[in-house]
Design a protein around this motif. Structure first.
Motif, PDB file in Angstrom:
ATOM      1  N   ALA A 158      41.953  12.903  24.605  1.00 37.87           N
ATOM      2  CA  ALA A 158      40.887  13.877  24.474  1.00 37.87           C
ATOM      3  C   ALA A 158      39.668  13.403  25.244  1.00 37.87           C
ATOM      4  CB  ALA A 158      40.519  14.073  23.002  1.00 37.87           C
ATOM      5  N   THR A 159      38.885  14.355  25.717  1.00 38.75           N
ATOM      6  CA  THR A 159      37.646  14.030  26.377  1.00 38.75           C
ATOM      7  C   THR A 159      36.519  14.778  25.677  1.00 38.75           C
ATOM      8  OG1 THR A 159      38.022  15.867  27.932  1.00 38.75           O
ATOM      9  CG2 THR A 159      38.705  13.664  28.633  1.00 38.75           C
ATOM     10  N   PRO A 160      35.300  14.222  25.699  1.00 42.14           N
ATOM     11  CA  PRO A 160      34.186  14.884  25.045  1.00 42.14           C
ATOM     12  C   PRO A 160      33.920  16.254  25.649  1.00 42.14           C
ATOM     13  CG  PRO A 160      33.669  12.604  25.555  1.00 42.14           C
ATOM     14  CD  PRO A 160      34.947  12.919  26.245  1.00 42.14           C
ATOM     15  N   ALA A 161      33.371  17.143  24.823  1.00 46.61           N
ATOM     16  CA  ALA A 161      33.130  18.506  25.286  1.00 46.61           C
ATOM     17  C   ALA A 161      31.784  18.671  25.947  1.00 46.61           C
ATOM     18  CB  ALA A 161      33.217  19.464  24.078  1.00 46.61           C
ATOM     19  N   ASP A 162      31.040  17.611  26.149  1.00 47.02           N
ATOM     20  CA  ASP A 162      29.698  17.734  26.729  1.00 47.02           C
ATOM     21  C   ASP A 162      29.792  18.107  28.199  1.00 47.02           C
ATOM     22  OD1 ASP A 162      28.149  16.721  24.391  1.00 47.02           O
ATOM     23  OD2 ASP A 162      29.456  14.988  24.749  1.00 47.02           O
ATOM     24  N   ARG A 190      31.306   8.479  14.843  1.00 46.95           N
ATOM     25  CA  ARG A 190      32.311   9.177  15.652  1.00 46.95           C
ATOM     26  C   ARG A 190      33.380   9.889  14.823  1.00 46.95           C
ATOM     27  NH1 ARG A 190      29.919   5.263  18.066  1.00 46.95           N
ATOM     28  NH2 ARG A 190      29.556   5.281  20.333  1.00 46.95           N
ATOM     29  N   LEU A 191      33.210   9.930  13.508  1.00 41.94           N
ATOM     30  CA  LEU A 191      34.250  10.541  12.683  1.00 41.94           C
ATOM     31  C   LEU A 191      34.350  12.047  12.915  1.00 41.94           C
ATOM     32  CD1 LEU A 191      33.897   8.648   9.282  1.00 41.94           C
ATOM     33  CD2 LEU A 191      35.670   8.392  11.028  1.00 41.94           C
ATOM     34  N   GLY A 192      33.199  12.705  13.112  1.00 45.89           N
ATOM     35  CA  GLY A 192      33.242  14.130  13.400  1.00 45.89           C
ATOM     36  C   GLY A 192      34.020  14.422  14.669  1.00 45.89           C
ATOM     37  N   GLY A 193      33.756  13.636  15.717  1.00 42.81           N
ATOM     38  CA  GLY A 193      34.492  13.808  16.966  1.00 42.81           C
ATOM     39  C   GLY A 193      35.956  13.489  16.812  1.00 42.81           C
ATOM     40  N   GLY A 203      39.127  16.103  17.377  1.00 43.65           N
ATOM     41  CA  GLY A 203      39.941  15.796  18.545  1.00 43.65           C
ATOM     42  C   GLY A 203      39.153  15.664  19.816  1.00 43.65           C
ATOM     43  N   ARG A 204      37.894  15.184  19.710  1.00 42.31           N
ATOM     44  CA  ARG A 204      37.021  15.166  20.880  1.00 42.31           C
ATOM     45  C   ARG A 204      36.591  13.758  21.299  1.00 42.31           C
ATOM     46  NH1 ARG A 204      37.879  19.665  23.229  1.00 42.31           N
ATOM     47  NH2 ARG A 204      35.857  19.585  24.277  1.00 42.31           N
ATOM     48  N   LEU A 205      37.340  12.758  20.889  1.00 39.43           N
ATOM     49  CA  LEU A 205      37.028  11.394  21.310  1.00 39.43           C
ATOM     50  C   LEU A 205      37.829  11.016  22.550  1.00 39.43           C
ATOM     51  CD1 LEU A 205      36.829   9.109  18.137  1.00 39.43           C
ATOM     52  CD2 LEU A 205      34.968  10.013  19.528  1.00 39.43           C
ATOM     53  N   ALA A 206      37.223  10.211  23.393  1.00 37.59           N
ATOM     54  CA  ALA A 206      37.965   9.637  24.512  1.00 37.59           C
ATOM     55  C   ALA A 206      39.074   8.734  23.960  1.00 37.59           C
ATOM     56  CB  ALA A 206      37.031   8.837  25.420  1.00 37.59           C
ATOM     57  N   HIS A 207      40.126   8.560  24.731  1.00 37.99           N
ATOM     58  CA  HIS A 207      41.296   7.812  24.260  1.00 37.99           C
ATOM     59  C   HIS A 207      40.921   6.381  23.848  1.00 37.99           C
ATOM     60  CE1 HIS A 207      45.440   6.562  23.853  1.00 37.99           C
ATOM     61  NE2 HIS A 207      45.227   5.567  24.704  1.00 37.99           N
ATOM     62  N   ARG A 208      40.088   5.734  24.632  1.00 40.05           N
ATOM     63  CA  ARG A 208      39.708   4.350  24.326  1.00 40.05           C
ATOM     64  C   ARG A 208      38.979   4.278  22.984  1.00 40.05           C
ATOM     65  NH1 ARG A 208      35.737   1.523  28.478  1.00 40.05           N
ATOM     66  NH2 ARG A 208      34.414   3.210  27.664  1.00 40.05           N
ATOM     67  N   ASP A 209      38.059   5.228  22.739  1.00 36.72           N
ATOM     68  CA  ASP A 209      37.335   5.244  21.468  1.00 36.72           C
ATOM     69  C   ASP A 209      38.274   5.565  20.305  1.00 36.72           C
ATOM     70  OD1 ASP A 209      35.001   4.628  22.743  1.00 36.72           O
ATOM     71  OD2 ASP A 209      34.224   6.673  22.764  1.00 36.72           O
TER      72      ASP A 209
END
Length: 261
Positions: A257-261, A206-209, A213-219
């Motif tokens: 942040a939320t994922p861009a998918d 998850r380092l790329g995300g 800035g594309r990780l969910a807050h919990r992650d």
């Protein structure tokens, strides 16, 4: 222990032999690592020759990679299974770090091109970066690859692509934006050598995300808590952050942040 060095081993038998040898190395058996070296040296050299042109550079690269993996195993980290895949990943990263280091230490009597502001481009590093980019592109969903090919490679506008994809021009623009961001995340992810401990592997994936800035807050909270005490993952995060800053505009970090998918 069975004789894992036998040339007749293949498939699951070879994997089982590697697993036994890895366990023995962790237990302090250096002879077991010698057997791993014998089993995988030829494949590592062939892989290295595909990345560098000088045979002596390839041999040095292989030697440094095996030494690095041994140090990792002695420290209780590294692979439990899939030794060859881990070895090849480590080899790519050793090459990458060498190229970055050598780029800072280029020796020459001709300083004129620096006055002209011409950057030094290391051919090995450039080849490796292209490999990372190709792998990132191939890992994208088919629809994202399609829209990127049409808009970035063929140079078509969203209005031109829209009828081909059955979308509105605005929807194509949004899809292309998500695809570009996904490509950036996956490209950065290619630079991460993921460690074997489960939490380090979770963080590494998850380092790329995180950098984009594309990780969910919990992650994000879980990742930050881990890197606060894990020096290795903290170093990986710093490396990916540096690569992101070098290749892309800094991504504006958001509180949630939320994922861009």
């Amino acid at each position: 222990m069975t004789n894992p060095a036998g040339s007749g081993l293949s498939g699951s038998s070879a994997d089982d032999a590697d697993t036994e040898l890895l366990a023995a190395v962790r237990a302090g058996n250096t002879d077991a690592y010698g057997l791993l070296y014998q089993r995988h040296r030829s494949a590592a050299r062939a892989f290295a020759y595909g990345l560098v042109t000088d045979p002596s550079d390839a041999d040095d690269l292989v030697a440094e990679t095996f030494a690095k993996v041994l140090a990792t195993l002695r420290a209780g980290r590294g692979p439990i299974v899939a030794f060859r895949a881990y070895l090849h990943t480590t080899l790519r990263h050793v090459l990458y770090h060498r190229a970055r280091r050598d780029r800072r230490l280029e020796f020459t009597d001709d300083l004129t091109r620096y006055d002209e502001g011409q950057p030094f481009l290391d051919p090995a590093l450039e080849r490796l970066e292209r490999t990372y980019a190709a792998r990132a592109y191939n890992a994208l969903p088919a629809r994202w690859r399609d829209v990127l090919w049409r808009t970035e490679i063929e140079g078509a506008s969203p209005a031109e692509v829209a009828p081909q994809l059955g979308l509105t021009p605005n929807a194509v623009a949004v899809l292309a934006h998500r695809a570009r961001e996904g490509l950036r995340r996956l490209y950065l992810q290619q630079h991460v050598a993921v460690a074997d401990p489960p939490e380090c592997r979770w963080v590494g994936d998850r380092l790329g995300g995180r950098v984009r800035g594309r990780l969910a807050h919990r992650d994000s909270v879980r990742l930050e808590a881990h890197v606060a005490w894990c020096a290795e993952c903290r170093a990986r995060l710093a490396e990916v952050t540096e690569i992101n800053q070098r290749h892309y505009r800094p991504y504006r970090q958001r509180n949630h942040a939320t994922p861009a998918d």
